[in-house]
Design a protein around this motif. Structure first.
Motif, PDB file in Angstrom:
ATOM      1  N   VAL A 279       0.861  -1.184   0.000  1.00 50.08           N
ATOM      2  CA  VAL A 279       0.000   0.000   0.000  1.00 50.08           C
ATOM      3  C   VAL A 279       0.896   1.232   0.000  1.00 50.08           C
ATOM      4  CG1 VAL A 279      -0.193  -0.100   2.521  1.00 50.08           C
ATOM      5  CG2 VAL A 279      -1.906   1.145   1.210  1.00 50.08           C
ATOM      6  N   TYR A 287      -5.837   4.561   3.557  1.00 49.91           N
ATOM      7  CA  TYR A 287      -6.750   3.516   3.125  1.00 49.91           C
ATOM      8  C   TYR A 287      -7.595   3.026   4.308  1.00 49.91           C
ATOM      9  CZ  TYR A 287      -4.678   2.973  -1.512  1.00 49.91           C
ATOM     10  OH  TYR A 287      -4.261   3.181  -2.808  1.00 49.91           O
ATOM     11  N   THR A 292      -6.061  -2.427   4.601  1.00 52.29           N
ATOM     12  CA  THR A 292      -4.756  -2.662   5.222  1.00 52.29           C
ATOM     13  C   THR A 292      -4.734  -3.977   5.992  1.00 52.29           C
ATOM     14  OG1 THR A 292      -5.391  -1.267   7.105  1.00 52.29           O
ATOM     15  CG2 THR A 292      -4.156  -0.230   5.327  1.00 52.29           C
ATOM     16  N   GLN A 298      -0.017   0.581   6.294  1.00 53.32           N
ATOM     17  CA  GLN A 298       0.282   1.738   5.447  1.00 53.32           C
ATOM     18  C   GLN A 298       1.153   2.716   6.224  1.00 53.32           C
ATOM     19  OE1 GLN A 298      -3.086   4.135   4.228  1.00 53.32           O
ATOM     20  NE2 GLN A 298      -1.930   5.138   2.605  1.00 53.32           N
TER      21      GLN A 298
END
Length: 323
Positions: A279, A287, A292, A298
């Protein structure tokens, strides 16, 4: 007890993630090109006010099963690479996001037979030509960034049309192993983002068993960097290597290594994201949790588009041999 509107906004944020942006209204529009394989489409964003001269062009390539709309923030889940629209307005750039269309990108792993049916290099080169002809783009300032399979497409473009590019960047995308695909013969400035806990693109190379036939075996991220570093004649040890200041409470961390000292020269850079997943790193575009949970953490210590622009901004096509 929170009000209904407050509860609604909390739930919306949980499922959509953060979309905070200081965007100034620059929005992409759809354009098309007729190609041998049929009509191809892409998004383009051009600042409304006249620039002081010719503008740089940034080509943004989306990942597998996604789209030009997703990578520029117009479809779910909005990518952190959509912040190129903010940068474009601020810095007077032109941004294009070609769409891979059916079957995805014919990237650096694609067979000759597949490329013959849909030549994505030729399509993207035609998009670049149109931007130069119609939007006052400087042909010496064409930059490229791709995420995941879009990064694999970026590698192919850098290998096949290096003379059209001033620099490029790949985000969570490893190069093919030697002998699996063409290797570069022309050095280019490149900035690579790799994450050590990426569940799709193994940082240390190879292939995870659970990806089956979807992904090919790859070189490690550091071997991928080495290919470009050696081609550029840069030393084994980086000229600079430093940790990025960590976000309080963050589960990931970042180290930046840079080979080559001149920002306008032939540099190779690596952002190594410890414990990061598949990501794009971002402070402002987060996100949602369920994404995730699938692809890993992330990072919030760097803004991927801003880091890439800082790397790109002083570079021009046709750099001399390393100084």
């Amino acid at each position: 007890m929170p009000s209904y509107s407050r509860l609604k906004s909390v739930l919306k944020a949980a499922f959509r993630g953060s979309r905070e942006s200081v965007a100034t209204g620059l929005r992409p529009v759809t354009a098309t090109l007729d190609r041998p394989e049929g009509r191809r489409r892409y998004l383009i964003a051009v600042p409304a006010r006249p620039g002081p001269g010719k503008r740089a062009l940034v080509v943004v390539l989306h990942g597998a099963f996604l789209s030009a709309e997703q990578v520029l923030g117009l479809a779910f889940p909005p990518s952190p690479l959509s912040l190129w629209l903010d940068i474009a307005e601020r810095e007077q750039l032109v941004v294009v996001a070609p769409d891979a269309g059916k079957g995805g990108w014919n990237d650096c792993f694609a067979s000759a037979a597949r490329v013959a049916r849909k030549n994505d290099v030729a399509f993207i080169e035609a998009v670049i030509d149109r931007a130069i002809a119609e939007h006052e783009v400087d042909p010496q300032r064409v930059y490229l960034i791709g995420m995941s399979r879009g990064g694999h497409m970026a590698y192919r473009l850098a290998i096949e049309i290096p003379h059209r590019l001033a620099a490029f960047s790949t985000v969570l995308a490893n190069m093919p192993p030697p002998g699996r695909a063409r290797m570069p013969v022309v050095a280019l400035p490149v900035l690579v983002f790799g994450a050590t806990a990426d569940p799709l693109m193994p940082y240390h190379g190879g292939k995870y068993l659970y990806v089956l036939g979807f992904l090919d075996r790859v070189s490690s991220i550091e071997e991928s960097v080495k290919v470009w570093r050696e081609l550029a004649g840069l030393p084994d040890m980086p000229d600079a290597s430093y940790p990025i200041e960590r976000e309080a409470g963050g589960k990931t961390s970042v180290t930046c290594s840079m080979w080559g000292q001149a920002p306008d020269g032939l540099q190779v850079g690596l952002y190594r994201i410890e414990r990061g997943g598949h990501v794009e790193p971002s402070r402002r575009k987060r996100y949602p949790w369920f994404i995730t949970a699938l692809v890993g953490a992330q990072n919030a210590d760097i803004e991927v588009a801003e880091a890439a622009w800082e790397f790109f901004r002083h570079k021009r096509a046709g750099l001399p041999a390393n100084r």
